[in-house]
Structure formats: C-alpha cells, structure tokens
Design a protein around this motif. Structure first.
Motif, short mmCIF file in Angstrom:
data_model
loop_
_atom_site.label_atom_id
_atom_site.label_comp_id
_atom_site.label_asym_id
_atom_site.label_seq_id
_atom_site.Cartn_x
_atom_site.Cartn_y
_atom_site.Cartn_z
N ASP A 65 32.10 20.73 -17.69
CA ASP A 65 33.05 20.61 -18.80
C ASP A 65 33.67 21.94 -19.19
O ASP A 65 34.83 22.00 -19.62
N TYR A 66 32.91 23.01 -19.09
CA TYR A 66 33.40 24.31 -19.52
C TYR A 66 33.20 25.31 -18.38
O TYR A 66 32.09 25.49 -17.88
N SER B 103 34.81 18.88 -11.56
CA SER B 103 35.10 18.10 -12.77
C SER B 103 33.84 17.76 -13.56
O SER B 103 33.92 17.34 -14.72
#
Length: 361
Positions: free
Chosen positions: A288-289, A285
């Motif tokens: 982000d990408y 997590s």
C-alpha cells in the motif's frame, strides 16, 4: 554470423497473444533463469488475462499489444537500476549457417517476441555470452515485481515447509506472486538418477493439493529432460485414477512426450534437495505504501572503513505509526554499471537495522 530473420513475417498482436509456455525454448545462451521468468509471466497472462510481459514491447496497437515493425526497430521497457528504462534493439538475431536460431525462441515460427525480449535483456547485461543470473533479478527487470528468496533449509532460520507451501499456494492462485525454482549443485550421478539439471532454473506453472499430496508443475526451459522420481511420467505407483482425473493428466501419453513439463511432489524436493531454492516475485500492488530512495555510495570509501566505523555508510530513519501488526519490506538494489558487477559479484551491500531510533543496544 548475424543475419536478419526475413523468414519471420510478422509480429502481430494475435500471434503474440497466442501465448504458450509450452512453446518457449532456451537454446545456446546460458539464461535459464530469464527463460523461466518468461514462462511464468506467460502463464500469469493467460490465467489472469492481464498484460505483463507483452506490454513492455513496442511498438503497440491501441490495445497495448505489441505489433510487427517493418522497419525492424523495437523498444523494450525494463525495470533496471531502480526505474523503468527503455532499451532499443533491431530484429537481427544470431543464427547458424543453416539459418537456425541460436537464441531462445518459441516453436511457432511466426513469433519473435521471446527472441526480442532476450536480445534486449542481453544487450543490457553485456551480450549473449551471459554468465547467468537468478530469476528474482530477471523477473524484477521484466515486471517490476518485488523479489524474495525462499531457501528450503537455512542454517539460521528453521524452515516450516508446510506453512511455506500453503503461503505460496494461496498467493499463487490469487495472482499475487510469480514463482520459479532452482536446483542446487548436483553430481552427474544425481542428474542422471533424478532427471533434474544441476544449478538450473525451472518455471513453476501450477500448484495443487489433492488427496494429501502437494504437487508442483515445473517446466525445464530447455523444453526437454524431466523429473524421474515420484509423480513422474514413468511413475506407475503414485498416479491414482483420482489424481489422473483431477489433473487431467495421462501418464501413459506423457511417456512418449519429452517437452520438459512435469509434475513433482513437494515432499521430494524438501527431503532430497536441501539446497533447493524458491524464487518469489510479489505484485507491487500488494504494498500500500512505497517509498523509493536513490543515492550514491563510493565502494572505495564505505567497505574499506566498515571494519572500524559504519558512519560513512548511508543512514536512514524509518518511523511507522500503525495501530495493528504490519510488515515492512526493504529492497536493496545495487546498480549495474559494468558486466563484472553481476558476473563476478565482487561488491555486495548489506542492511543493518537498529531499533529505538537507530541507537545500538
């Protein structure tokens, strides 16, 4: 001899959720890295009240907690070869002629979750004659968390021990990372003197900074044999009343208890064991990408021609439009198709990175 463990009555959610890293114990199977991975995952679940490894065992109740199956059939979900996959097992486990378990388990006879997880993983990895692994690989399979290897002393990159400790310390207490450690190859004399096991994985359960000391709590998956140096149970010099109170620790009481859990100071690791490794697995997590690419590459074609031309290797172009400084992590996962892929590690993969649109400089 293989028999069903009818002496174990149930795998109820209340029994599984009464998790304790103290009770997890490795037995005859040489999978200390896997058992250490289970211990740090259990510690994470208890500390942050989030399902991590208990959520990958099925069947489950409506709360997502594993429950006993009277039919003796279970499913375990592992992250293998780049995706989540299901592994089906039964409740037959190896025992000796006295019905004593020969696989990893807990000291609570009502719990079989450790044995089930281990059996499922051994099934994937070729059987109980497991040749060994490392904790980043095992934790990645258990949780899907992103692996990183931190070597205390590397020939190419200078190691900033204080900076790295602070990074691990901060992220560990935020729940961003799971950490295990591994000892280097030690002589018999070093093993006897230090209390550490040669080429062995340990679970990192806690990290503290108190009165200028940087302390680490480790667990030996064997549930016995402990560190004998600074801040060990027998150390009467470094354990000050302040430290004893801050850590709620009683060295005198611990002298008579050998459960494999001990405190060790970070400086001793850095000074005495130059090849000591930290294995870090990061919460996905935090990224982000994320992009996942699956491809095939014949080992016969690529490596044979690498000496002359890299053109036959898979090639990709990564473009990033970012207005501030950012990090890019690339995780290479070689698929396991047979036992020799990891037992001997006969084939490896390497990443070459070129800037300026991929043109060599």
């Amino acid at each position: 001899m293989m028999v069903s463990l009818v002496i174990i009555p149930k795998l109820t959610s209340s029994e599984v959720m009464a998790l304790s890293y103290f009770s997890i114990k490795q037995d005859l199977i040489s999978d200390c890295s896997f058992v250490a991975s289970l211990a740090v995952s259990v510690q994470y679940e208890k500390k942050f009240n989030k399902h991590l490894v208990t959520s990958i065992i099925y069947p489950q109740n409506n709360k997502g907690e594993p429950v006993y199956n009277p039919c003796g059939k279970y499913m375990v979900r592992f992250h293998l070869n780049g995706v989540w996959r299901k592994v089906i097992i039964d409740d037959y486990l190896p025992v000796d002629r006295h019905n004593r378990l020969l696989c990893s388990a807990t000291t609570n006879k009502n719990e079989i979750w450790v044995s089930l997880l281990e059996k499922a993983y051994m099934k994937v990895m070729g059987g109980y004659d497991f040749p060994g692994s490392n904790s980043t690989v095992d934790l990645h399979a258990l949780t899907g968390w992103i692996p990183e290897l931190l070597t205390l002393h590397h020939s190419d990159t200078p190691f900033d021990k204080d900076k790295e400790f602070d990074r691990m310390f901060e992220r560990f207490h935020l729940g961003h990372v799971l950490i295990t450690v591994a000892t280097p190859t030690l002589s018999t004399e070093d093993e006897e003197r230090s209390g550490l096991v040669s080429s062995h994985a340990y679970a990192l359960l806690d990290m503290r900074k108190i009165s200028g000391h940087k302390l680490i709590m480790l667990k030996n998956p064997w549930s016995h044999l402990e560190w004998k140096g600074n801040f060990s149970d027998h150390d009467s010099t470094n354990w000050t009343p302040e430290l004893v109170k801050a850590l709620n620790y009683d060295p005198k009481l611990q002298v008579d208890i050998d459960n494999g859990v001990f405190w060790i100071d970070y400086n001793s690791l850095c000074k005495c064991y130059s090849k000591f490794n930290f294995y870090l697995n990061w919460n996905p997590s935090l990224f982000d990408y994320t992009t996942v690419i699956h491809n095939t590459w014949s080992a016969r074609q690529g490596p044979v021609k690498d000496l002359y031309n890299l053109g036959d290797n898979p090639q990709y172009c990564l473009r990033i439009n970012c207005k501030k400084k950012a990090s890019v992590w690339v995780l290479l996962t070689r698929h396991i198709t047979e036992r020799q892929d990891f037992a001997v590690n006969r084939v490896f993969i390497t990443l070459f990175v070129y800037k300026n649109g991929g043109h060599r400089q």
